[in-house]
Design a protein around this motif. Structure first.
Motif, mmCIF file in Angstrom:
data_model
loop_
_atom_site.group_PDB
_atom_site.id
_atom_site.type_symbol
_atom_site.label_atom_id
_atom_site.label_comp_id
_atom_site.label_asym_id
_atom_site.label_seq_id
_atom_site.Cartn_x
_atom_site.Cartn_y
_atom_site.Cartn_z
ATOM 1 N N LYS A 56 0.897 -1.432 -0.145
ATOM 2 C CA LYS A 56 0.228 -0.168 -0.063
ATOM 3 C C LYS A 56 0.872 1.380 0.168
ATOM 4 N N SER A 60 1.000 4.048 -3.029
ATOM 5 C CA SER A 60 0.472 5.288 -2.955
ATOM 6 C C SER A 60 1.756 6.330 -2.860
ATOM 7 N N SER A 137 -7.858 3.039 -3.930
ATOM 8 C CA SER A 137 -6.824 3.670 -3.743
ATOM 9 C C SER A 137 -7.041 5.169 -3.797
ATOM 10 N N GLY A 387 -7.198 8.618 -8.019
ATOM 11 C CA GLY A 387 -6.440 7.788 -7.785
ATOM 12 C C GLY A 387 -6.673 6.446 -8.381
#
Length: 424
Positions: A56, A60, A137, A387
């Motif tokens: 993650k 990101s 996301s 995202g």
């Protein structure tokens, strides 16, 4: 005809002088599929949480690196694209007729997605389990103001603050006006400013190229989180997305046949036969520039005067992407649908406005870079989370086929319309 295509290619290259960034599109798609499969396989297991704790932050970080280049690159490309169009308009009546037809086509494309896509999604909705998949996301979406605040927001009192807040509509309008003012400067000052923005664009293209070289890793990390949450529904959603977005490009391409018929006086069957070789080249190369020699041959078969074709077609390849407003806006609307964002008439109007202007600055870029540069500002202007674009860029190579075939078709259709109105 090949010599003419080569001259046009060299002229376009000399005009833009933008770096050529080659991207690992196949590996990015592989990373997406691998991430979805692995996340699906490990969903619900004891090992998925420790793995996501690593993937993650990686996903990101890659997404943030992608977003940080959007504002400066959009600014530079807008200035370059609009100054080129303004200079083209000074070339004479034929150029102005061409730009008028281009404006009609681009506006038509934006309206197609704004009106047709919501209806299409209601009739042909995404899979039932798709809600929120591609928004896994995302951060919070921006709010779209009411009509009074919307009108006020068109002009930013502080352009630096607008850039910091990624307020894309006032930024887009500012740089569009900036470019129009730039072309009225004395030649020496104008050339200096254009060289500055060309250098800025090249610098940002190199950075975004480096970031997209890491796309297989970033997309893999993001896809694992999506699949762990949604399972196999992600595959069905992506397939649905590709079909829906490509459908908007197909409608615009059909508009090219109508344009050639009504404005160019070309029978649709004749236009179809003449266009097939050029469309085949576009399908195989996914490049409008590589299709230029075949487009010149198609124009010749349609009886377009050689002087018109050799002027309009290379210029169209350089400044015109007919399917961009329709397909780029379609991506933003699709993401909004999945993320549960309600689009108001004002947000759609903002999206259309940005899509029209951004399409001028995104020509002659690789598909992946064009995807990020074009759709990111549209989504931000509409209050749609950006995202999901990090995942959708991995499958852009498939809708990009429809983009190229549609662009090539409309380039020739506009040429027939310009030629006929010039004769009249």
């Amino acid at each position: 005809m090949d010599d003419t295509g080569d001259r046009a290619a060299r002229a376009q290259s000399a005009e833009h002088q933008l770096v050529n960034v080659r991207l690992p599109a196949g590996w990015t798609l592989t990373g997406l599929i691998a991430g979805l499969l692995l996340g699906w396989a490990l969903a619900g297991s004891a090992t998925i949480d420790p793995i996501l704790a690593i993937t993650k932050p990686v996903g990101s970080l890659w997404l943030r690196a992608l977003q940080v280049t959007i504002v400066p690159l959009v600014a530079a490309l807008l200035v370059l694209g609009i100054t080129q169009m303004a200079q083209a308009a000074r070339a004479g009546a034929v150029a102005r007729r061409m730009l008028s037809w281009i404006a009609v086509v681009l506006i038509f494309g934006g309206l197609v997605s704004a009106f047709v896509l919501p209806m299409l999604l209601s009739v042909f909705p995404p899979p039932a389990s798709a809600a929120g998949i591609l928004s896994a996301s995302t951060g919070p979406a921006q709010e779209v103001p009411g009509i009074g605040a919307f009108v006020e927001s068109l002009v930013a009192p502080n352009i630096v603050e607008a850039a910091a807040n990624t307020s894309m509509l006032p930024l887009t309008l500012f740089f569009a006006v900036f470019a129009l003012a730039l072309v009225r400067l004395p030649a020496g000052q104008r050339d200096t400013m254009i060289q500055f923005f060309r250098a800025l664009a090249n610098t940002m293209l190199l950075i975004i190229g480096w970031v997209l070289w890491l796309a297989p890793v970033g997309v893999f990390a993001l896809a694992m989180g999506v699949a762990a949450q949604s399972g196999g529904a992600a595959f069905a959603t992506l397939a649905h997305y590709i079909l829906v977005v490509a459908a908007m490009g197909f409608i615009v391409m059909l508009g090219g046949y109508v344009l050639a018929w009504v404005a160019g006086g070309i029978n649709p069957l004749r236009f179809t036969r003449a266009m097939f070789p050029a469309q085949a080249v576009a399908l195989s190369t996914q490049s409008s520039l590589a299709s230029l020699p075949a487009m010149l041959v198609a124009a010749q078969r349609l009886g377009v005067r050689e002087t018109t074709a050799e002027f309009v077609l290379p210029l169209a390849v350089a400044i015109f992407r007919s399917t961009s407003p329709a397909m780029n806006l379609a991506v933003a609307i699709y993401v909004a649908h999945l993320a549960g964002v309600t689009l108001t008439p004002l947000s759609l109007a903002a999206g259309i406005a940005v899509a029209l202007v951004i399409s001028v600055g995104s020509v002659s870029l690789p598909g992946s870079i064009s995807f990020v540069v074009s759709i990111g500002p549209i989504a931000l202007a509409m209050g749609v989370p950006v995202g999901p674009l990090a995942l959708l860029v991995a499958v852009e190579m498939l809708p990009d086929i429809m983009r190229t075939v549609g662009n090539v078709t409309l380039d020739v259709a506009v040429t027939t319309a310009v030629d006929r109105t010039s004769k009249d």
